[in-house]
Motif scaffolding. Structure first.
Motif, PDB file in Angstrom:
ATOM      1  N   LEU A 277       0.802  -1.227   0.000  1.00  0.00           N
ATOM      2  CA  LEU A 277       0.000   0.000   0.000  1.00  0.00           C
ATOM      3  C   LEU A 277       0.833   1.274   0.000  1.00  0.00           C
ATOM      4  CD1 LEU A 277      -2.583  -1.154   2.672  1.00  0.00           C
ATOM      5  CD2 LEU A 277      -3.200  -0.405   0.380  1.00  0.00           C
TER       6      LEU A 277
ATOM      7  N   VAL B 193      -3.311  -7.452   2.522  1.00  0.00           N
ATOM      8  CA  VAL B 193      -3.358  -6.892   1.173  1.00  0.00           C
ATOM      9  C   VAL B 193      -2.616  -7.779   0.185  1.00  0.00           C
ATOM     10  CG1 VAL B 193      -1.270  -5.452   1.213  1.00  0.00           C
ATOM     11  CG2 VAL B 193      -3.295  -4.678  -0.065  1.00  0.00           C
TER      12      VAL B 193
ATOM     13  N   LEU C 280      -7.736  -7.141  -2.558  1.00  0.00           N
ATOM     14  CA  LEU C 280      -7.288  -5.860  -3.093  1.00  0.00           C
ATOM     15  C   LEU C 280      -8.389  -4.812  -2.970  1.00  0.00           C
ATOM     16  CD1 LEU C 280      -5.592  -7.217  -6.352  1.00  0.00           C
ATOM     17  CD2 LEU C 280      -4.519  -6.774  -4.124  1.00  0.00           C
TER      18      LEU C 280
ATOM     19  N   GLU D  30      -7.890  -1.287  -0.618  1.00  0.00           N
ATOM     20  CA  GLU D  30      -7.477  -0.159  -1.461  1.00  0.00           C
ATOM     21  C   GLU D  30      -7.694   1.163  -0.717  1.00  0.00           C
ATOM     22  OE1 GLU D  30      -8.543   1.861  -5.812  1.00  0.00           O
ATOM     23  OE2 GLU D  30      -9.730   0.187  -5.043  1.00  0.00           O
TER      24      GLU D  30
ATOM     25  N   ASN E 253     -12.089   4.624  -0.816  1.00  0.00           N
ATOM     26  CA  ASN E 253     -12.234   4.066  -2.147  1.00  0.00           C
ATOM     27  C   ASN E 253     -13.718   4.048  -2.533  1.00  0.00           C
ATOM     28  OD1 ASN E 253     -13.470   1.539  -1.297  1.00  0.00           O
ATOM     29  ND2 ASN E 253     -11.434   0.835  -0.661  1.00  0.00           N
TER      30      ASN E 253
END
Length: 327
Positions: free
Chosen positions: A38, A101, A254, A258, A265
């Motif tokens: 990230l 992630v 994912l 995010e 997001n």
């Protein structure tokens, strides 16, 4: 009871300047996340921050053992300790986004403990057995801090197994969102939120952009740990979950993470409108007086340090507002 006021960052290329600002504002430490899926590399950003500062404490929170061989983190710790002597502390844990992630679950605490023992042994200058081989720091003078490298360790503990590791191997506990039941003399607590202007509701556009990333992390974590049933109990949770589950399972992790703790997001925005009125019930969102009251209550409960993570488009504003409220 007094409480140290520190800050935490989801590191970006601007973080070294934000750490320098935090030092000028009087923050005790700056903790940086270790989630390379990230954010930029935590050690590189910490080194850049060290170049721009002279007094503020620096450290990763929390390191994720599976991301690096123990020697890699030992060398990084020794390098930063040479660059910023007396200012380095290390927090390490079982992994949240640093692993999730990447589609992985949190590590077993027994494996975390073995890793911490290995890194600490290396920093003491000892021979360490790892993966069936003997390893030792062979760094000569000028190639990092001389062994032994003595830095304090916090364990990012949650639950009895993590707290047992903290008691054995740590100088304290680093927890996120909610304080742990611990007798540790050093208990750092990671908190999210935004200081509201006088009369500003938590549903204002500014508050949502600044405090929203720390609010919707409840959905990210709950989905990972409790699944759909847990998320559906939150306002806006069903819409968020349906959007996440529209993504194929092999790539769903994912979609969940995010923008984690940085920006909302497109799935987060489906839920944040319903969640935002509750923002003052989580973390440290509130007007300045309410923030001071929350910090006082945390100090009374045994928390000795708060690590406030600003988010949104105006990090300097968030840093200034929080330290002013805390003061």
């Amino acid at each position: 009871m007094t409480i140290d006021i520190s800050c935490a960052f989801a590191p970006s290329m601007a973080t070294p300047e934000h750490v320098a600002l935090a030092e000028g504002l009087g923050y005790r430490r700056a903790w940086l996340y270790d989630s390379p899926g990230l954010y930029p590399d935590v050690w590189m950003v910490l080194a850049l921050a060290a170049e721009r500062t002279t007094t503020i404490g620096l450290g990763p929170a929390v390191l994720v053992p599976s991301l690096r061989h123990p020697m890699v983190n030992a060398a990084a710790i020794a390098t930063l300790a040479a660059q910023a002597p007396g200012r380095v502390a290390v927090a390490i844990g079982a992994g949240f986004t640093g692993r999730m992630v990447l589609g992985q679950r949190a590590m077993k605490w027994a494996d975390v403990a073995a890793y911490v023992r290995a890194v600490q042994g290396l920093l003491r200058g000892e021979d360490v057995e790892w993966e069936g081989r003997t390893v030792r720091m062979l760094h000569l003078e000028g190639f990092g801090a001389a062994r032994p490298v003595d830095v304090p360790w916090l364990i990012g503990a949650s639950g009895p197994k993590g707290l047992a590791v903290a008691e054995e191997l740590g100088d304290g506990v680093f927890s996120a969102g909610a304080a742990q039941q611990t007798d540790a003399a050093w208990h750092a607590l990671l908190l999210f939120g935004t200081v509201l202007d006088d009369g500003e509701p938590p549903t204002s556009a500014r508050a949502v952009e600044a405090g929203g990333p720390g609010l919707v992390v409840a959905l990210h974590g709950t989905y990972e740990w409790a699944g759909a049933a847990g998320v559906d109990g939150f306002p806006g949770g069903p819409a968020w979950r349906e959007a996440v589950e529209a993504v194929p399972e092999g790539r769903r992790h994912l979609a969940v993470h995010e923008g984690h703790l940085v920006a909302l997001n497109e799935r987060d925005r489906l839920a944040v409108g319903e969640l935002a009125p509750l923002m003052t019930s989580f973390g440290v969102t509130g007007e300045a007086k309410a923030v001071r009251e929350k910090l006082s209550a945390l100090a009374d409960s045994g928390v000795t340090e708060v690590a406030y993570q600003p988010s949104g488009p105006d990090i300097p504003r968030e840093l200034r507002a929080f330290i002013a409220a805390a003061s």
